[in-house]
Design a protein around this motif. Structure first.
Motif, PDB file in Angstrom:
ATOM      1  N   ALA A 159      -5.755   1.805   3.365  1.00  0.00           N
ATOM      2  CA  ALA A 159      -4.363   1.399   3.198  1.00  0.00           C
ATOM      3  C   ALA A 159      -4.062   0.144   4.010  1.00  0.00           C
ATOM      4  CB  ALA A 159      -3.433   2.537   3.611  1.00  0.00           C
ATOM      5  N   SER A 172       0.850  -1.196   0.000  1.00  0.00           N
ATOM      6  CA  SER A 172       0.000   0.000   0.000  1.00  0.00           C
ATOM      7  C   SER A 172       0.879   1.236   0.000  1.00  0.00           C
ATOM      8  CB  SER A 172      -0.908   0.003   1.237  1.00  0.00           C
ATOM      9  OG  SER A 172      -0.143   0.249   2.402  1.00  0.00           O
ATOM     10  N   GLN A 218      -5.408  -2.773   2.102  1.00  0.00           N
ATOM     11  CA  GLN A 218      -4.539  -3.058   0.958  1.00  0.00           C
ATOM     12  C   GLN A 218      -3.248  -3.726   1.422  1.00  0.00           C
ATOM     13  OE1 GLN A 218      -4.032   0.794  -0.793  1.00  0.00           O
ATOM     14  NE2 GLN A 218      -5.806   0.582  -2.156  1.00  0.00           N
ATOM     15  N   GLU A 219      -2.700  -3.230   2.491  1.00  0.00           N
ATOM     16  CA  GLU A 219      -1.436  -3.782   3.011  1.00  0.00           C
ATOM     17  C   GLU A 219      -1.625  -5.224   3.461  1.00  0.00           C
ATOM     18  OE1 GLU A 219       2.538  -3.817   3.743  1.00  0.00           O
ATOM     19  OE2 GLU A 219       1.435  -2.206   2.778  1.00  0.00           O
TER      20      GLU A 219
END
Length: 143
Positions: free
Chosen positions: A34, A26, A37-38
């Protein structure tokens, strides 16, 4: 669809990477988007299934003295909206003053018009009406 068995572990590992400023998947922003996503999980994993991890992430962000990016963005937006609101209020005050002035001017013109009509209707008017100008006709194009 059931969550992956290691989903909580991936979220915790992603949280550690983001907070250590070493994101892999991310942009490293201090947001739930984020973090999802990470961790390579859907965002609703944090907003619906693992609310405790979402809250823990925000607590850790605040504990390190940082403000989450989403909060920063919202604060900037609030500031901008307050400035726009102040500008609108100033413009509105000016427009209200203009309306009052225009209403006063209209009233004055109506009074003068009424007085002129009364003089014109008198037996020996000191006012004479001017002949009206014929309106110009619209020119039609020849096709």
């Amino acid at each position: 669809m059931s969550p992956a068995p290691d989903e909580r572990d991936r979220i915790r590992a992603a949280m550690d990477r983001i907070l250590a400023d070493t994101p892999e998947h991310s942009n490293g922003a201090l947001t739930i988007v984020a973090l999802a996503q990470e961790a390579q999980v859907p965002r609703n994993a944090l907003t619906q299934r693992h609310l405790d991890l979402k809250n823990e992430f925000y607590e850790k962000v605040r504990a390190r003295g940082a403000t989450p990016d989403s909060e920063k963005r919202l604060r900037r937006q609030v500031t901008k909206l307050k400035e726009l609101r102040a500008a609108d209020a100033e413009e509105l005050a000016g427009l209200r003053a203009d309306v009052e002035a225009l209403v006063g001017a209209l009233h004055q013109v109506q009074m003068e018009n009424r007085q002129l009509r009364q003089r014109l209707a008198a037996p020996d008017p000191a006012v004479r009406s001017l002949p009206t100008q014929p309106r110009p006709r619209a020119v039609r194009s020849r096709s």
